[in-house]
Design a protein around this motif. Structure first.
Motif, PDB file in Angstrom:
ATOM      1  N   GLY A   1       0.810  -1.209   0.000  1.00  0.00           N
ATOM      2  CA  GLY A   1       0.000   0.000   0.000  1.00  0.00           C
ATOM      3  C   GLY A   1       0.839   1.252   0.000  1.00  0.00           C
ATOM      4  N   ASP A   2       0.170   2.381   0.161  1.00  0.00           N
ATOM      5  CA  ASP A   2       0.822   3.672   0.280  1.00  0.00           C
ATOM      6  C   ASP A   2       1.777   3.656   1.484  1.00  0.00           C
ATOM      7  OD1 ASP A   2       0.383   6.845  -0.383  1.00  0.00           O
ATOM      8  OD2 ASP A   2       0.664   6.492   1.756  1.00  0.00           O
ATOM      9  N   VAL A   3       2.976   4.208   1.306  1.00  0.00           N
ATOM     10  CA  VAL A   3       3.993   4.131   2.360  1.00  0.00           C
ATOM     11  C   VAL A   3       3.493   4.743   3.664  1.00  0.00           C
ATOM     12  CG1 VAL A   3       6.259   4.991   3.071  1.00  0.00           C
ATOM     13  CG2 VAL A   3       5.966   4.004   0.804  1.00  0.00           C
ATOM     14  N   LEU A   4       2.857   5.888   3.592  1.00  0.00           N
ATOM     15  CA  LEU A   4       2.376   6.541   4.809  1.00  0.00           C
ATOM     16  C   LEU A   4       1.311   5.696   5.503  1.00  0.00           C
ATOM     17  CD1 LEU A   4       2.611   8.967   6.643  1.00  0.00           C
ATOM     18  CD2 LEU A   4       0.967  10.178   5.190  1.00  0.00           C
ATOM     19  N   ASP A   5       0.419   5.080   4.723  1.00  0.00           N
ATOM     20  CA  ASP A   5      -0.604   4.217   5.314  1.00  0.00           C
ATOM     21  C   ASP A   5       0.023   3.009   6.010  1.00  0.00           C
ATOM     22  OD1 ASP A   5      -2.614   5.853   4.437  1.00  0.00           O
ATOM     23  OD2 ASP A   5      -3.050   4.691   2.628  1.00  0.00           O
TER      24      ASP A   5
END
Length: 341
Positions: A223-227
């Protein structure tokens, strides 16, 4: 840009069958920096060798820019590989050739004329920050300079995709950051799709847009790195996030918290994006009759924004503590009360 479906690679030894990559599927968008992270033996290196067909898959397909790489003949595959650049952990330079000649080598193989080679090599030497070092040999370069030569060589044929196989693992932290900054610069200037494998979450955190976590040949989380930083689900992912953020819940400091802060509530705060700039603690201290102790905190930056955690103790009347928690929950900061205490 890159679509991978049901990719598997099985190696047969005398005694056993090793499934290095196991039914792996993912999609990588054009212009994205996509990180694949895993510990030793997870199957990362086999996966990236499958992407440029240095290894033949046992099962599955790899489609790159609408071309099915797994269905190409050897002749067409050689042509297709010119659109895939690759950089390696240990540089893989030709030690008897100068910087200029190392970068020129893939252009010679592709049959590019001498004049066009000279122009392209000089452009690349400047792009990777090696102006004035064209006549140097690899033995005369630092590790970071060698990797810059490797990057320039990988870009020689104007590839659409750049594969990075543990490209910073042999470098010191400061040099690692400079190489990562260069990759970001190249990604932005050339709109180049980059697939990067690593065992270091710092690398993922610093430059990647998306991340896939590998374990035992499988993608276990993506997924998105921040998520992924915010909500790691798998144990292996949490271990990687802890590389960057630290985890006081697993350290002796948490035992000290348990022993020394027996009153009030222990609160874990998650800050994301602009919320990391909020003066939340001072705001709470003004609004509520509480004693506040900051126990542990850290903020780090990803490509998609900042992410931070903080452990604090709220001591006071229970009703006032509850009001303060409700106030925090009304902001963009996430709250966890008594985390594993």
């Amino acid at each position: 840009m890159i679509s991978i479906e049901g990719l598997s690679k099985i190696f047969h030894t005398k005694d056993q069958e090793v499934r290095a990559v196991d039914d792996l599927s993912l999609n990588i968008d054009k212009g994205e920096i996509y990180g694949v992270i895993g510990y030793s033996g997870a199957g990362k290196s086999t996966f990236i060798r499958l992407l440029n067909r240095l290894e033949d898959p046992t099962e599955g397909s790899i489609t790159m820019d609408d071309q099915n790489l797994t269905a190409l003949s050897k002749g067409k595959l050689r042509v297709a590989r010119q659109e895939i650049g690759m950089i390696f952990q240990h540089f893989n330079l030709l030690w008897s050739r100068t910087v200029y000649d190392n970068i020129s080598f893939p252009l010679e193989i592709a049959g590019v004329s001498k004049g066009d080679r000279q122009k392209r090599v000089n452009e690349l030497i400047e792009l990777v920050g090696l102006s004035g070092r064209g006549n140097s040999y690899p033995s005369q370069l630092s590790g970071g300079q060698k990797q810059r030569v490797g990057i320039a060589r990988a870009l020689a044929n104007n590839p659409k995709v750049l594969l990075c196989d543990e490209a910073t693992s042999a470098l010191d932290p400061e040099t690692t950051d400079s190489i990562l900054d260069l990759l970001v610069d190249i990604n932005e200037k050339l709109s180049l799709t980059i697939v990067l494998i690593t065992h270091e979450m710092h690398v993922i955190r610093k430059i990647c847009h998306q991340v896939a976590v590998m374990e035992q040949g499988k993608i276990v989380e993506q997924g998105d790195v921040l998520d992924v930083f915010l909500h790691p689900e798998k144990k292996v992912t949490k271990r990687f996030v802890d590389q960057v953020m630290g985890d006081p819940e697993k350290e002796t400091s948490m035992q000290l918290i348990k022993d020394n802060y027996r009153t009030g509530e222990i609160i874990k705060l998650h800050f994301v994006g602009e919320s990391t700039n909020q003066a939340l603690i001072s705001d709470i201290s003004r609004k509520f009759e509480l004693d506040i102790n900051i126990l542990h905190g850290k903020i780090t930056q990803t490509q998609k924004g900042a992410y931070g955690t903080m452990f604090v103790q709220f001591d006071g009347e229970q009703s006032e503590i509850e009001r303060a928690i409700e106030y925090i929950e009304s902001t963009s900061v996430e709250v966890e009360v008594n985390p594993h205490v």
